[in-house]
Design an enzyme around this catalytic site. Structure first.
Site, mmCIF file in Angstrom:
data_model
loop_
_atom_site.group_PDB
_atom_site.id
_atom_site.type_symbol
_atom_site.label_atom_id
_atom_site.label_comp_id
_atom_site.label_asym_id
_atom_site.label_seq_id
_atom_site.Cartn_x
_atom_site.Cartn_y
_atom_site.Cartn_z
ATOM 1 N N HIS A 474 5.122 10.461 -17.182
ATOM 2 C CA HIS A 474 5.847 11.831 -17.090
ATOM 3 C C HIS A 474 5.312 12.865 -17.510
ATOM 4 O O HIS A 474 5.437 14.158 -17.040
ATOM 5 C CB HIS A 474 7.032 11.411 -18.066
ATOM 6 C CG HIS A 474 8.443 11.017 -17.174
ATOM 7 N ND1 HIS A 474 9.279 9.832 -17.755
ATOM 8 C CD2 HIS A 474 8.716 11.166 -15.867
ATOM 9 C CE1 HIS A 474 10.000 9.616 -16.647
ATOM 10 N NE2 HIS A 474 9.707 10.380 -15.559
ATOM 11 N N GLU A 710 0.936 4.514 7.807
ATOM 12 C CA GLU A 710 0.376 4.122 6.724
ATOM 13 C C GLU A 710 -0.092 2.683 6.394
ATOM 14 O O GLU A 710 -0.325 2.322 5.464
ATOM 15 C CB GLU A 710 1.251 4.554 5.547
ATOM 16 C CG GLU A 710 2.674 4.066 5.852
ATOM 17 C CD GLU A 710 3.814 4.280 4.764
ATOM 18 O OE1 GLU A 710 3.372 5.208 3.848
ATOM 19 O OE2 GLU A 710 4.959 4.316 4.928
ATOM 20 N N CYS A 781 1.481 13.555 5.511
ATOM 21 C CA CYS A 781 2.205 13.887 4.712
ATOM 22 C C CYS A 781 1.763 13.353 3.278
ATOM 23 O O CYS A 781 2.271 13.653 2.208
ATOM 24 C CB CYS A 781 3.779 13.273 4.795
ATOM 25 S SG CYS A 781 3.862 11.731 4.905
HETATM 26 C C1 PEP Z 1 1.716 7.919 1.866
HETATM 27 O O1 PEP Z 1 1.793 6.705 1.748
HETATM 28 O O2 PEP Z 1 0.895 8.562 2.146
HETATM 29 C C2 PEP Z 1 3.168 8.671 1.520
HETATM 30 C C3 PEP Z 1 3.199 9.802 1.756
HETATM 31 O O3 PEP Z 1 3.989 7.837 1.331
HETATM 32 P P1 PEP Z 1 4.241 7.596 -0.335
HETATM 33 O O4 PEP Z 1 3.127 8.169 -1.217
HETATM 34 O O5 PEP Z 1 5.660 7.597 -0.609
HETATM 35 O O6 PEP Z 1 4.113 6.051 -0.294
HETATM 36 MG MG MG Z 2 3.405 5.494 1.623
#
Ligand code: PEP
Ligand code: MG
Length: 852
Positions: A474, A710, A781
């Site tokens: 945190h 991913e 993302c």
């Molecule tokens: C990722 O795996 O790049 C992603 C955006 O998902 P998270 O980080 O939430 O697993």
């Molecule tokens: Mg992910």
């Protein structure tokens, strides 16, 4: 198998293994045989499964899996399979329980490969011992006979429990008594495991002193082998021993017989602290780094800072003596908890989302009835309010610290934080006592807690570097939210840097530079000033679109995890949301959110986005994101287990509730549905069927359906997947974890887990090409989209949509405006041919210097 009790208070233990029972003195190990580890019996096993000898709670002893402790009403029981089996590093052992799990007598705890133990360890003989502070005596041991699992083994007859508790309380209840401290290096090959811990405790036997070990921000009573084992101390680690009482010095001398003494501790020449906070001052034994030294660390919040060292001494408020009887102490404790809760609520009511999130999480912890109840139980035993509260919190923290999930272990710091806040109120300290800082302070701390960071004067704080700590704690989240550079896990040498030493905190390359040359200081200061100017410019252009030099447009979206983040993201220039992590919206819940609750939250975000696209990812639970309302069976390797879409497909009622809530958001068409952890086409087809049926039933058009790329599987099948989905979103965080076979939470692999690795870039290139060939949207993302060095590469691979951390939108937009499609493509082609992530980083650096 029920727990058998021969009376109200005698605890009957049942044989956890089949085999031959031996008295302890026949165990081929001096520590166990001499009773130093505890009292009980040993079993030479004939079976390969360890069962629980009675009801209790599991306390695991770290990663090696050869031993565990069962917390029972008769005290802690150590079940240690074989002798010296710690050296097997867990090979041949399969745990069947989790840390903190409540088990009944007879529950299967652990399976082991007996042949492997016989081959690799000195003996398979398994001690079953009552260890640590005892609530009873071992009695009626059944020696020299064969037992089957569940046969009576021995009893724990209660005695002296109160005396033990009272002694402990008395020892803690005199905080002003002198403490002598010394640092010791752990010399044992496998750290402070069962037998060495027993030897430490045995060395202190008969000495009138209370001795506490501190290491990695954790503490343990040095008379309790179990508590010491839970510290997870490895060979070479330095522990600080604080001893108080008449025999304090003798205790430290006795420890020298077992551990390597490193140095006496002396008061640190640290920064000024209010007297109420300065309780124990610990100077670590590490040698002070010489001028020009560079200390490697883990980046918790990116950035660069130049300033002066401000060592923050460890602050552990005293627990104080009782003011009255148990009922008076109960009232005092309740009032203190309530006062801290009210303050956290008041602080959370203002300020930005991350700060609010952390404060609300602390308030929720404080409200945990279990913590309060356990503390009240301690009061009944005669403890002071402070001692009871500390004990309850430390027990909870110890259980978390022992978990293999580092995110859970980091919550331990939150418990420590609320422990201290309540203790300060009990001690009559004022909340407002702010920690004074020199100008441009780079705070050096063992482990800075969230409330400590919030109490530092932000106008004088330039950066933070910690000995311990984790990148997802945190305090790291708070630092990132205010743009404060922070390094963690820099090692004990940090605390031997003298106050006022010039420092450069490079939280871009993970280094702390100690007393750098004047030229280096001037160079870094100039970079920092130039960046401040650039930041101001970026912010003023944040509302404009990001057009490249050749006129091509890149859409810059935001990643969201809370309603409160939406409006500020728009102010920062977000053109929509490319990823809403729905698993973060309902954390710390015992019940799954129903459709109505979800709709309310999604609608609030859609409204705050003012009609801009909202990409809602279905629950990505499991793996590194466990959810209380979705309990899952223990998995050996959760990252490769039931997570993401797999969890949703296994619970179709949850998936349908979520899809219905998304479909109902107004206006129709604003939301897109994004699926995490896809590996094959059928998964997508199944969700498509659900989505279409739900949309038809609600008489609204089905929202666009996209998938996260991913996993290597989805990247390699992107051409097939693109035929069935409306858009792709590349999750570089998981894509790099699964491609490089490196756990994204692994502390030592963190620096090598780099998504610009050419293998990851090749997978991204393939997925982007597949999407462009089909004419469907494709964005990134994962964290790569927020990485300035990687953005030109992504643009060069054909990506025209980036979804980034909201605060970074102005910077990413400005960067995009300096790029052009053709030169990016050339850069990307070169990167794809390189052999390593570091080679790609070097190319990107050289390119951006040239470009600038
Ligand atoms: C990722 O795996 O790049 C992603 C955006 O998902 P998270 O980080 O939430 O697993
Ligand atoms: Mg992910």
């Amino acid at each position: 198998m029920p727990e058998r009790a021969s009376g109200d208070s005698v605890l009957q233990l049942l044989a956890p293994l089949s085999g031959w029972v031996l008295p302890l003195d026949e165990v081929p190990d001096a520590v166990f045989a001499g009773g130093m580890a505890g009292d009980g019996v040993a079993i030479d096993p004939t079976g390969h499964a360890l069962h629980s000898p009675c009801d209790g709670v599991i306390v695991l002893m770290g990663a090696a899996r050869h031993a565990l402790t069962l917390r029972t009403r008769g005290g802690d029981l150590l079940l240690h399979v074989g002798i010296d089996t710690v050296a097997m590093g867990g090979a041949g052992f399969t745990l069947r329980v989790r840390d903190g799990e409540h088990v009944r007598a007879g529950t299967l705890l652990l399976e082991f490969d007996l042949d492997e133990i016989v081959r690799r360890a000195p003996s398979a003989i398994t001690p079953v011992l009552l260890v640590g502070a005892r609530a009873g005596q071992v009695s009626r041991c059944q020696h020299a006979r064969r037992v089957a699992v569940g046969d009576p083994l021995f009893e724990i007859v209660p005695d002296g429990a109160k005396a033990t508790a009272a002694q402990a309380t008395a020892a803690y209840a005199s905080p002003r008594e002198a403490i002598v401290s010394s640092a010791f290096r752990i010399p044992f090959d496998h750290g402070l495991h069962a037998r060495p811990a027993a030897r430490v405790a045995a060395a202190l036997a008969g000495i009138d002193a209370q001795v506490k070990f501190s290491v990695h921000g954790r503490e343990a009573d040095a008379r309790s082998p179990v508590a010491m084992m839970a510290l997870g101390v490895q060979r070479g680690d330095i522990v600080t021993a604080d001893a108080r009482g008449g025999g304090a010095s003798a205790a430290l001398t006795a420890l020298e017989g077992v551990l390597e003494r490193v140095a006496e501790t002396t008061p640190a020449a640290g920064m000024a602290l209010s007297p109420a906070r300065a309780h124990t001052v610990i100077t670590p034994p590490a040698k002070a780094p010489s001028p020009g030294a560079r200390l490697d660390a883990v980046i918790a919040s990116r950035g660069l800072a130049a300033g002066a060292a401000a060592p923050l001494v460890d602050v552990d408020p005293p627990i104080g003596a009782a003011h009255g009887d148990a009922s008076a102490e109960r009232a005092r404790l309740s009032a203190a908890i309530d006062a801290v809760g009210a303050r956290l609520r008041a602080m959370a009511a203002s300020g930005q989302a991350a700060r609010r999130g952390v404060l609300e999480a602390h308030e929720a912890l404080l409200a945990d009835p279990g913590l309060r109840l356990r503390a009240l139980g301690q009061l009944e035993g005669g403890a002071s309010a402070g001692a009871a509260w500390r004990k309850s919190l430390r027990n909870a923290a110890a259980s978390l610290a022992a978990l293999s999930d580092p995110r859970m272990a980091e919550r331990r710091a939150d418990l420590l934080d609320i422990e201290r806040q309540v203790l300060r109120v009990l001690n009559g300290d004022t909340f407002e006592a702010a920690i004074e800082l020199p100008a441009r302070a780079i705070v050096l701390a063992s482990e800075l807690l969230p409330s400590q960071l919030l109490s530092l004067d932000a106008t004088r704080l330039a950066g933070v570097c910690m000995v311990d700590g984790g990148a997802t704690s945190h305090v790291a989240i708070l630092a990132a939210s205010i743009g404060l550079p922070m390094l963690v896990a820099a090692g004990p040498a940090v605390l031997s840097i003298a106050a006022g030493t010039p420092l450069i905190l490079d939280a871009e390359h993970g280094q702390l530079l100690v007393a750098p040359s004047a030229d280096e200081q001037a160079r870094i200061s100039a970079v920092i000033e130039q960046r401040a100017r650039q930041r101001a410019e970026d912010h003023s252009a944040a509302g404009q679109p990001a057009l490249m030099r050749d006129g091509a447009r890149v859409h810059v979206y935001c990643n969201l995890g809370a309603v409160a983040e939406s409006a500020p993201a728009i102010v920062s220039g977000a053109e929509g949301c490319g990823l809403l992590r729905t698993e973060f919206l309902f954390l710390d819940r015992a019940q799954a959110p129903d459709e109505g609750e979800q709709l309310a939250v999604y609608q609030a975000i859609a409204t705050a986005l003012g009609g801009r696209t909202l990409t809602i990812r279905t629950l990505d639970a499991g793996g590194d994101k466990p959810l209380a309302y979705l309990p899952q069976a223990h998995e050996e390797n959760p990252a490769l287990g039931m997570r993401g879409l797999r969890t949703s497909l296994a619970r179709p009622e949850l998936l349908d509730a979520q899809l219905r809530a998304i479909v109902r958001v107004a206006p129709p068409g604003q939301c897109r549905v994004l699926l995490p952890m896809v590996t094959e086409l059928d998964e997508v087809r199944t969700v498509r069927k659900h989505l279409e049926a739900i949309s038809a039933a609600l008489a609204v058009p089905a929202p666009k359906l996209g998938i996260m790329i991913e996993t290597p599987a989805s990247a390699l099948l992107a051409d097939q997947l693109c035929a069935e989905v409306d858009f792709l979103s590349i999750g570089s965080n998981d894509l790099s974890q699964y491609t490089l076979a490196m756990d994204r939470l692994h502390p030592t692999l963190a620096a090598r887990l780099d998504a610009v690795h050419p293998s990851v870039l090749r997978l991204i290139a393939g997925a982007v090409q597949a999407a462009l060939a089909r004419g469907i949207e494709v964005g990134v993302c994962g964290a790569l989209a927020t990485d300035a060095a990687a953005v030109p590469l992504l643009i060069g691979l054909g990506v025209r949509e980036l979804s980034v951390v909201p605060a970074q939108i102005p910077r990413i937009k400005s960067l995009v405006r300096t790029l052009a499609s053709a030169e990016g493509a050339q850069l990307a082609q070169r990167a794809l041919e390189l052999p390593s992530a570091s080679a790609v980083r070097a190319l990107a650096r050289e390119w951006s210097e040239h470009h600038a």
